[in-house]
Structure formats: C-alpha cells, structure tokens
Design a protein around this motif. Structure first.
Motif, mmCIF file in Angstrom:
data_model
loop_
_atom_site.group_PDB
_atom_site.id
_atom_site.type_symbol
_atom_site.label_atom_id
_atom_site.label_comp_id
_atom_site.label_asym_id
_atom_site.label_seq_id
_atom_site.Cartn_x
_atom_site.Cartn_y
_atom_site.Cartn_z
ATOM 1 N N VAL A 7 0.610 -1.107 -0.122
ATOM 2 C CA VAL A 7 -0.105 0.190 0.091
ATOM 3 C C VAL A 7 0.964 1.296 -0.091
ATOM 4 O O VAL A 7 0.565 2.298 -0.807
ATOM 5 C CB VAL A 7 -0.975 0.021 1.304
ATOM 6 N N LYS A 8 2.090 1.143 0.527
ATOM 7 C CA LYS A 8 2.726 2.203 0.898
ATOM 8 C C LYS A 8 3.584 2.702 -0.394
ATOM 9 O O LYS A 8 3.481 3.774 -0.965
ATOM 10 C CB LYS A 8 3.985 2.034 1.948
ATOM 11 N N ILE A 9 3.935 1.612 -1.078
ATOM 12 C CA ILE A 9 4.512 1.702 -2.389
ATOM 13 C C ILE A 9 3.475 2.325 -3.559
ATOM 14 O O ILE A 9 3.968 3.084 -4.287
ATOM 15 C CB ILE A 9 5.331 0.409 -3.000
ATOM 16 N N MET A 10 2.394 1.755 -3.521
ATOM 17 C CA MET A 10 1.294 2.264 -4.412
ATOM 18 C C MET A 10 0.930 3.959 -4.071
ATOM 19 O O MET A 10 0.865 4.352 -5.237
ATOM 20 C CB MET A 10 0.258 1.330 -4.259
ATOM 21 N N ALA A 11 0.953 4.120 -2.870
ATOM 22 C CA ALA A 11 0.794 5.478 -2.425
ATOM 23 C C ALA A 11 1.786 6.478 -2.878
ATOM 24 O O ALA A 11 1.440 7.592 -3.488
ATOM 25 C CB ALA A 11 0.422 5.822 -1.057
ATOM 26 N N GLU A 12 3.023 5.828 -2.884
ATOM 27 C CA GLU A 12 4.128 6.758 -3.207
ATOM 28 C C GLU A 12 4.199 6.941 -5.016
ATOM 29 O O GLU A 12 4.597 7.936 -5.320
ATOM 30 C CB GLU A 12 5.387 6.203 -2.970
ATOM 31 N N GLN A 13 3.722 5.743 -5.517
ATOM 32 C CA GLN A 13 3.708 5.881 -6.962
ATOM 33 C C GLN A 13 2.536 6.609 -7.344
ATOM 34 O O GLN A 13 2.710 7.487 -8.459
ATOM 35 C CB GLN A 13 3.413 4.357 -7.495
ATOM 36 N N TRP A 14 1.603 6.767 -6.804
ATOM 37 C CA TRP A 14 0.254 7.499 -7.076
ATOM 38 C C TRP A 14 0.623 9.142 -6.951
ATOM 39 O O TRP A 14 0.319 10.068 -7.818
ATOM 40 C CB TRP A 14 -1.001 7.188 -6.361
ATOM 41 N N SER A 15 1.458 9.310 -5.942
ATOM 42 C CA SER A 15 1.641 10.865 -5.401
ATOM 43 C C SER A 15 2.777 11.266 -6.414
ATOM 44 O O SER A 15 2.660 12.470 -6.835
ATOM 45 C CB SER A 15 2.504 10.677 -4.150
ATOM 46 N N LYS A 16 3.831 10.143 -6.807
ATOM 47 C CA LYS A 16 4.725 10.661 -8.005
ATOM 48 C C LYS A 16 3.979 11.244 -9.223
ATOM 49 O O LYS A 16 4.346 12.029 -9.949
ATOM 50 C CB LYS A 16 5.691 9.751 -8.153
ATOM 51 N N GLN A 17 3.177 10.276 -9.515
ATOM 52 C CA GLN A 17 2.415 10.449 -10.844
ATOM 53 C C GLN A 17 1.410 11.658 -11.064
ATOM 54 O O GLN A 17 1.505 12.363 -11.722
ATOM 55 C CB GLN A 17 1.327 9.128 -11.123
#
Length: 259
Positions: A7-17
């Motif tokens: 979840v943490k990795i996915m959140a970071e990816q969405w934030s970056k995008q």
C-alpha cells in the motif's frame, strides 16, 4: 506487514504520478482551475449558510370546517377566542409573536396560516405546503365520531402529499375542545384515525397500485397502520380554543420554529 508495504509503495507511485501530471499543466490553467474550485466552494458554503438562516417560519392550521381552527388562530395571535367567528372562506394568516411570548422580549415571529376546511377550498392548502415548517391538524374532539372518516381522509391526503413526505414536515394531530365532559380523549381519537387510515390504505391500493389522488403511500406493508410508520413525525395533543388552552400547540410550534 507485506500488505502495508504494498500500500505504501502504491501510494508513493500515485503521489509521484500526480505531481508529474500537475507539472505538465501550464501554470495559467492550473491557477484558473484552483480559482474555480475555490469560488465554487465559497458559493456552496454561502448557500448552506443562507439556507439555514432563511428556514421557514410558516405553520399551517388545517382540519375540517367547524373543528375550531380559527378560534385557535386568534388565541395564538392575541389571546382572544373571538367568539362569533364564522366558517373561513379565505385563509386567515399573519406573522406575529405568539401571544404568550409578548413579554419575553425579542422572539422570532411565526407565520401562521388558518386554511379553510371546506372540501371545495382545500386546494388552497397546496399553495402553502411548499413553505410549511409544520402542520397542526385540528380535530373536533366533541363531535369526533360523525366526522372521523372525513377527518381521516383529509389527514391521509396531507400525509401522502409530496411536499410533506419529501420535506418530512412534522404534523401535530390537535384534539380541540377537550375541556368538554363528553369530548373524546386524544388516545381514542388517535386509535380511531389510525384504523380509518388503515382502511383507506387498503381500499385505495386495491383500486390502483399507483394511487392517482396521492403522491405517496404511507405505512409499512404487511403491518397495521400506525402514525409512527410515517416518514415525518406525527404527534398528538389536546387543546381548547375557547378556554385558551393552547400550551401543547405552542410547544409544538417552538419545537420546530426556534424562538
């Protein structure tokens, strides 16, 4: 723990995008979008605030002719029964502080409307329902039985009205003239009217599944009708227009129109 990391990795990816997407938008377009969003939010908040401030102060007095609505109107307005009043052919209405509150200083006035009870004049009720904050339905407790059916039909029409159902307008079933020895009690009147409305539900649903005369149906399918089944609150009270006993009506009004 693994799920938490995912979840943490996915959140970071969405934030970056999301940041990358915003960086691609020209500054002028971004500022315009933010401005529109802020403007819309402010308008919405102002509308909500204004709606709260302008809450209706209209109370309708309805019921059959001869139930004593007009006497109650004058008692609430100026503490007089105005004996000798005749059947109203036009609505009596006024905006005033309840007579019992005159000595209390600054109090919010009530817009009270006494709607004629004659069958030909009942459509006038429709004119005031959209602005109603509460309804007082007056029943003659002294001559109740001969008028039970007619009063129940009128109340049924009110309770199934679109404005009443959608806005959940509270209704007070006011048993007037209860000071008389031969008057029926409010509990007796409540039970008899519930029985009559149950009959009306059955007969009208038998004629048509989509009742043409009424906007909505009331009650719970498979259960005997009770006022507690209504989407809006229905309470029962006693009063005496001639004797000036209107405390329960005033309490009902002030429950829904804060002083």
């Amino acid at each position: 723990m693994e799920n938490l990391e995912d979840v943490k990795i996915m959140a970071e990816q969405w934030s970056k995008q999301g940041i990358e997407y915003l960086q691609k938008i020209p500054p002028t377009q971004l500022y315009a979008a933010v401005g529109v969003l802020l403007f819309t939010t402010i308008l919405l908040l102002l509308s909500i605030r204004l709606a709260r401030r302008t809450k209706s102060n209209t109370v309708l007095l309805s019921g059959l002719s001869g139930s004593g609505k007009t006497v109650l109107f004058y008692q609430l307005r100026d503490g007089s029964s105005h004996q000798g009043t005749v059947t109203s052919m036009e609505p009596n209405e006024g905006t005033f502080v309840l007579h019992s509150e005159n000595a209390k200083g600054k109090v919010k006035p009530v817009h009270l409307v006494d709607v004629p009870g004659h069958s030909r004049l009942r459509p006038k009720l429709e004119e005031f329902l959209p602005q109603a904050a509460a309804i007082v339905f007056v029943v003659d407790a002294l001559e109740f039985l001969p008028n039970c059916r007619a009063a129940s039909e009128y109340l049924y029409d009110i309770l199934t009205n679109a404005n009443v159902v959608k806005k959940k307008i509270p209704v007070l079933l006011c048993c007037n003239k209860t000071d008389k020895l031969t008057a029926h009690t409010k509990e007796f009147i409540r039970k008899q009217m519930e029985k009559e409305i149950e009959k009306l539900r059955a007969s009208r649903s038998a004629v048509s599944s989509a009742d043409i005369a009424n906007d909505f149906t009331i009650g719970i399918e498979g259960e005997v009708f009770s006022f507690s089944h209504c989407s809006n609150k229905v309470t029962v009270a006693e009063a005496s227009g001639l004797n000036g006993e209107t405390v329960q009506i005033q309490d009902f009004i002030r429950e829904h129109i804060k002083p």
